[in-house]
Write a protein that holds these residues in place. Structure first.
Motif, PDB file in Angstrom:
ATOM      1  N   ILE A  72       0.842  -1.194   0.000  1.00 46.56           N
ATOM      2  CA  ILE A  72       0.000   0.000   0.000  1.00 46.56           C
ATOM      3  C   ILE A  72       0.880   1.248   0.000  1.00 46.56           C
ATOM      4  O   ILE A  72       0.603   2.229  -0.718  1.00 46.56           O
ATOM      5  N   GLU A  73       1.948   1.218   0.768  1.00 48.63           N
ATOM      6  CA  GLU A  73       2.880   2.347   0.790  1.00 48.63           C
ATOM      7  C   GLU A  73       3.575   2.534  -0.557  1.00 48.63           C
ATOM      8  O   GLU A  73       3.847   3.676  -0.969  1.00 48.63           O
ATOM      9  N   ASP A  74       3.852   1.432  -1.249  1.00 45.94           N
ATOM     10  CA  ASP A  74       4.435   1.531  -2.592  1.00 45.94           C
ATOM     11  C   ASP A  74       3.494   2.291  -3.524  1.00 45.94           C
ATOM     12  O   ASP A  74       3.910   3.180  -4.274  1.00 45.94           O
ATOM     13  N   LEU A  75       2.218   1.916  -3.487  1.00 52.08           N
ATOM     14  CA  LEU A  75       1.229   2.570  -4.338  1.00 52.08           C
ATOM     15  C   LEU A  75       1.053   4.032  -3.931  1.00 52.08           C
ATOM     16  O   LEU A  75       0.899   4.914  -4.790  1.00 52.08           O
ATOM     17  N   ALA A  76       1.128   4.308  -2.635  1.00 46.57           N
ATOM     18  CA  ALA A  76       1.026   5.689  -2.157  1.00 46.57           C
ATOM     19  C   ALA A  76       2.176   6.529  -2.693  1.00 46.57           C
ATOM     20  O   ALA A  76       1.989   7.703  -3.057  1.00 46.57           O
ATOM     21  N   ALA A  77       3.370   5.946  -2.765  1.00 47.47           N
ATOM     22  CA  ALA A  77       4.525   6.678  -3.302  1.00 47.47           C
ATOM     23  C   ALA A  77       4.308   7.030  -4.766  1.00 47.47           C
ATOM     24  O   ALA A  77       4.701   8.126  -5.221  1.00 47.47           O
ATOM     25  N   LEU A  78       3.669   6.145  -5.512  1.00 48.09           N
ATOM     26  CA  LEU A  78       3.383   6.427  -6.919  1.00 48.09           C
ATOM     27  C   LEU A  78       2.328   7.525  -7.058  1.00 48.09           C
ATOM     28  O   LEU A  78       2.439   8.397  -7.930  1.00 48.09           O
ATOM     29  N   VAL A  79       1.323   7.482  -6.205  1.00 47.71           N
ATOM     30  CA  VAL A  79       0.302   8.533  -6.236  1.00 47.71           C
ATOM     31  C   VAL A  79       0.947   9.890  -5.958  1.00 47.71           C
ATOM     32  O   VAL A  79       0.648  10.893  -6.623  1.00 47.71           O
ATOM     33  N   THR A  80       1.841   9.926  -4.998  1.00 51.41           N
ATOM     34  CA  THR A  80       2.566  11.169  -4.708  1.00 51.41           C
ATOM     35  C   THR A  80       3.373  11.621  -5.907  1.00 51.41           C
ATOM     36  O   THR A  80       3.409  12.815  -6.250  1.00 51.41           O
ATOM     37  N   ALA A  81       3.996  10.678  -6.599  1.00 52.70           N
ATOM     38  CA  ALA A  81       4.845  11.001  -7.753  1.00 52.70           C
ATOM     39  C   ALA A  81       4.055  11.621  -8.899  1.00 52.70           C
ATOM     40  O   ALA A  81       4.607  12.396  -9.687  1.00 52.70           O
ATOM     41  N   VAL A  82       2.762  11.308  -8.997  1.00 49.98           N
ATOM     42  CA  VAL A  82       1.956  11.859 -10.092  1.00 49.98           C
ATOM     43  C   VAL A  82       1.121  13.056  -9.666  1.00 49.98           C
ATOM     44  O   VAL A  82       0.256  13.509 -10.413  1.00 49.98           O
ATOM     45  N   GLY A  83       1.367  13.561  -8.457  1.00 48.93           N
ATOM     46  CA  GLY A  83       0.708  14.794  -8.056  1.00 48.93           C
ATOM     47  C   GLY A  83      -0.215  14.706  -6.868  1.00 48.93           C
ATOM     48  O   GLY A  83      -0.832  15.699  -6.486  1.00 48.93           O
ATOM     49  N   GLY A  84      -0.354  13.539  -6.259  1.00 49.16           N
ATOM     50  CA  GLY A  84      -1.129  13.432  -5.026  1.00 49.16           C
ATOM     51  C   GLY A  84      -2.499  12.797  -5.148  1.00 49.16           C
ATOM     52  O   GLY A  84      -3.109  12.447  -4.128  1.00 49.16           O
ATOM     53  N   ARG A  85      -3.011  12.641  -6.377  1.00 53.02           N
ATOM     54  CA  ARG A  85      -4.277  11.946  -6.592  1.00 53.02           C
ATOM     55  C   ARG A  85      -4.190  11.187  -7.904  1.00 53.02           C
ATOM     56  O   ARG A  85      -3.450  11.594  -8.810  1.00 53.02           O
ATOM     57  N   ALA A  86      -4.946  10.117  -8.011  1.00 51.88           N
ATOM     58  CA  ALA A  86      -4.960   9.337  -9.252  1.00 51.88           C
ATOM     59  C   ALA A  86      -6.180   8.437  -9.250  1.00 51.88           C
ATOM     60  O   ALA A  86      -6.805   8.192  -8.213  1.00 51.88           O
ATOM     61  N   SER A  87      -6.524   7.928 -10.415  1.00 47.23           N
ATOM     62  CA  SER A  87      -7.447   6.807 -10.531  1.00 47.23           C
ATOM     63  C   SER A  87      -6.603   5.550 -10.700  1.00 47.23           C
ATOM     64  O   SER A  87      -5.462   5.611 -11.163  1.00 47.23           O
ATOM     65  N   VAL A  88      -7.166   4.416 -10.319  1.00 50.01           N
ATOM     66  CA  VAL A  88      -6.392   3.173 -10.281  1.00 50.01           C
ATOM     67  C   VAL A  88      -7.187   2.043 -10.910  1.00 50.01           C
ATOM     68  O   VAL A  88      -8.391   1.892 -10.648  1.00 50.01           O
ATOM     69  N   PHE A  89      -6.505   1.250 -11.730  1.00 44.27           N
ATOM     70  CA  PHE A  89      -7.071   0.002 -12.244  1.00 44.27           C
ATOM     71  C   PHE A  89      -6.210  -1.149 -11.771  1.00 44.27           C
ATOM     72  O   PHE A  89      -4.990  -1.156 -11.957  1.00 44.27           O
ATOM     73  N   GLY A  90      -6.833  -2.149 -11.144  1.00 42.30           N
ATOM     74  CA  GLY A  90      -6.111  -3.314 -10.662  1.00 42.30           C
ATOM     75  C   GLY A  90      -6.632  -4.586 -11.298  1.00 42.30           C
ATOM     76  O   GLY A  90      -7.852  -4.818 -11.347  1.00 42.30           O
ATOM     77  N   LEU A  91      -5.721  -5.405 -11.776  1.00 41.01           N
ATOM     78  CA  LEU A  91      -6.061  -6.662 -12.443  1.00 41.01           C
ATOM     79  C   LEU A  91      -5.754  -7.829 -11.526  1.00 41.01           C
ATOM     80  O   LEU A  91      -4.650  -7.919 -10.978  1.00 41.01           O
ATOM     81  N   GLY A  92      -6.697  -8.738 -11.341  1.00 41.25           N
ATOM     82  CA  GLY A  92      -6.464  -9.907 -10.503  1.00 41.25           C
ATOM     83  C   GLY A  92      -6.123  -9.496  -9.074  1.00 41.25           C
ATOM     84  O   GLY A  92      -6.817  -8.682  -8.456  1.00 41.25           O
ATOM     85  N   ALA A  93      -5.038 -10.061  -8.544  1.00 42.71           N
ATOM     86  CA  ALA A  93      -4.624  -9.703  -7.189  1.00 42.71           C
ATOM     87  C   ALA A  93      -4.264  -8.229  -7.081  1.00 42.71           C
ATOM     88  O   ALA A  93      -4.338  -7.648  -5.998  1.00 42.71           O
ATOM     89  N   GLY A  94      -3.888  -7.613  -8.207  1.00 42.52           N
ATOM     90  CA  GLY A  94      -3.663  -6.174  -8.208  1.00 42.52           C
ATOM     91  C   GLY A  94      -4.923  -5.407  -7.877  1.00 42.52           C
ATOM     92  O   GLY A  94      -4.877  -4.304  -7.315  1.00 42.52           O
ATOM     93  N   GLY A  95      -6.076  -5.972  -8.218  1.00 46.86           N
ATOM     94  CA  GLY A  95      -7.344  -5.364  -7.841  1.00 46.86           C
ATOM     95  C   GLY A  95      -7.554  -5.405  -6.339  1.00 46.86           C
ATOM     96  O   GLY A  95      -8.051  -4.439  -5.735  1.00 46.86           O
ATOM     97  N   ALA A  96      -7.176  -6.516  -5.713  1.00 51.27           N
ATOM     98  CA  ALA A  96      -7.269  -6.612  -4.255  1.00 51.27           C
ATOM     99  C   ALA A  96      -6.361  -5.579  -3.600  1.00 51.27           C
ATOM    100  O   ALA A  96      -6.739  -4.933  -2.612  1.00 51.27           O
ATOM    101  N   LEU A  97      -5.150  -5.394  -4.149  1.00 50.44           N
ATOM    102  CA  LEU A  97      -4.233  -4.382  -3.620  1.00 50.44           C
ATOM    103  C   LEU A  97      -4.836  -2.988  -3.755  1.00 50.44           C
ATOM    104  O   LEU A  97      -4.778  -2.175  -2.820  1.00 50.44           O
TER     105      LEU A  97
END
Length: 266
Positions: A72-97
């Motif tokens: 979750i912290e990894d994904l949070a770091a990416l959201v920060t890198a793109v400006g603090g907000r984003a939409s997300v698509f998760g496939l399979g277990a990525g959807g659970a994440l």
């Protein structure tokens, strides 16, 4: 690839392409940023698309021990890198994440998932427990190839296809990520849909399944959509677990559309 630093000091490798509202693609089991590249390429004309190597895969690091919170912290770091907000698509277990991240408070504008492999119901819980035990025994024995083949078998890949894959060039890449199968397994808990935790997922959510996917997957996604406060369910005709990017891209483009962001800005 660019890299961003997760909270625990792990470097997470990602690729960013396009202009427009940011969308992060979260891959499923045994996938990397390269796996998601075809879908990303179809979304690039309308969005700022991020694909990444989840921890333990490709060019990303893997500080241990593993915990769902670290991903979750990894994904949070990416959201920060793109400006603090984003939409997300998760496939399979990525959807659970993606769902777990939004439940933990990650600033996700809209969320779409394709067949997170929950296994609700008594028989599903027993099946998940059986698979988890076999996976951990196999990995503990150092049998990385066996772990990959176990995953492929459980997800419905025919035995003859698995046998052919033993000689395929992509095999070594899959084996190198075998330990991350335990990470995906941890994301799914006991296999049930954590309805109480997901009650906090207030972002608009699209839960998608394939029309030719197994009955278990189709029923599970409907149950997941029912458990989320602002979700709707959609079935993609002709699709299976092996989702075609060409089928998913227009669905995501509509759901994550620029018009939604324009309304928010006005």
């Amino acid at each position: 690839m660019d890299k961003t630093l997760s909270r625990d000091g792990t470097l997470i490798a990602y690729r960013r392409r396009g202009e427009g509202p940011p969308v992060i693609l979260v891959g499923g089991a045994l996938s990397t940023a390269a796996t998601e590249a075809p879908l990303a390429g179809l979304l690039v004309p309308d969005f700022d698309v991020v694909t990444y190597d989840r921890r333990g895969r490709g060019s990303s690091g893997d500080s241990g021990p593993y915990a769902v919170e670290r991903e979750i912290e990894d994904l949070a770091a990416l959201v920060t890198a793109v400006g603090g907000r984003a939409s997300v698509f998760g496939l399979g277990a990525g959807g659970a994440l993606a769902l777990e991240a939004r439940a933990a408070g990650l600033p996700v504008d809209r969320l779409a998932v394709y067949e997170p492999p929950y296994t609700p119901g008594p028989s599903g819980v027993r099946f998940k427990a059986y698979c988890t035990a076999r996976l951990h025994r196999t990995l503990s024995a150092g049998d990385r190839e066996g772990a990959v083949e176990l995953f492929l078998s459980v997800t419905g890949v025919p035995d003859d296809v698995i046998a052919r894959m033993r000689r395929a060039p992509l095999r070594q890449g899959l084996v190198s990520m075998a330990h991350t199968l335990a990470y995906d397994d941890a994301l799914l808990g006991d296999g049930t849909i954590p309805a109480e935790r997901f009650a906090s997922v207030t972002a608009r959510t699209l839960v998608v399944c394939g029309g030719f996917s197994p009955t278990r997957a189709r029923l599970s996604t409907r149950a997941l959509a029912d458990a989320l406060p602002r979700a709707r369910h959609r079935t993609l005709t002709g699709q299976t677990r092996e989702l075609a990017p060409q089928a998913m891209a227009p669905v995501l483009a509509e759901f994550f559309g620029r018009d939604m962001y324009a309304r928010q800005a006005s």
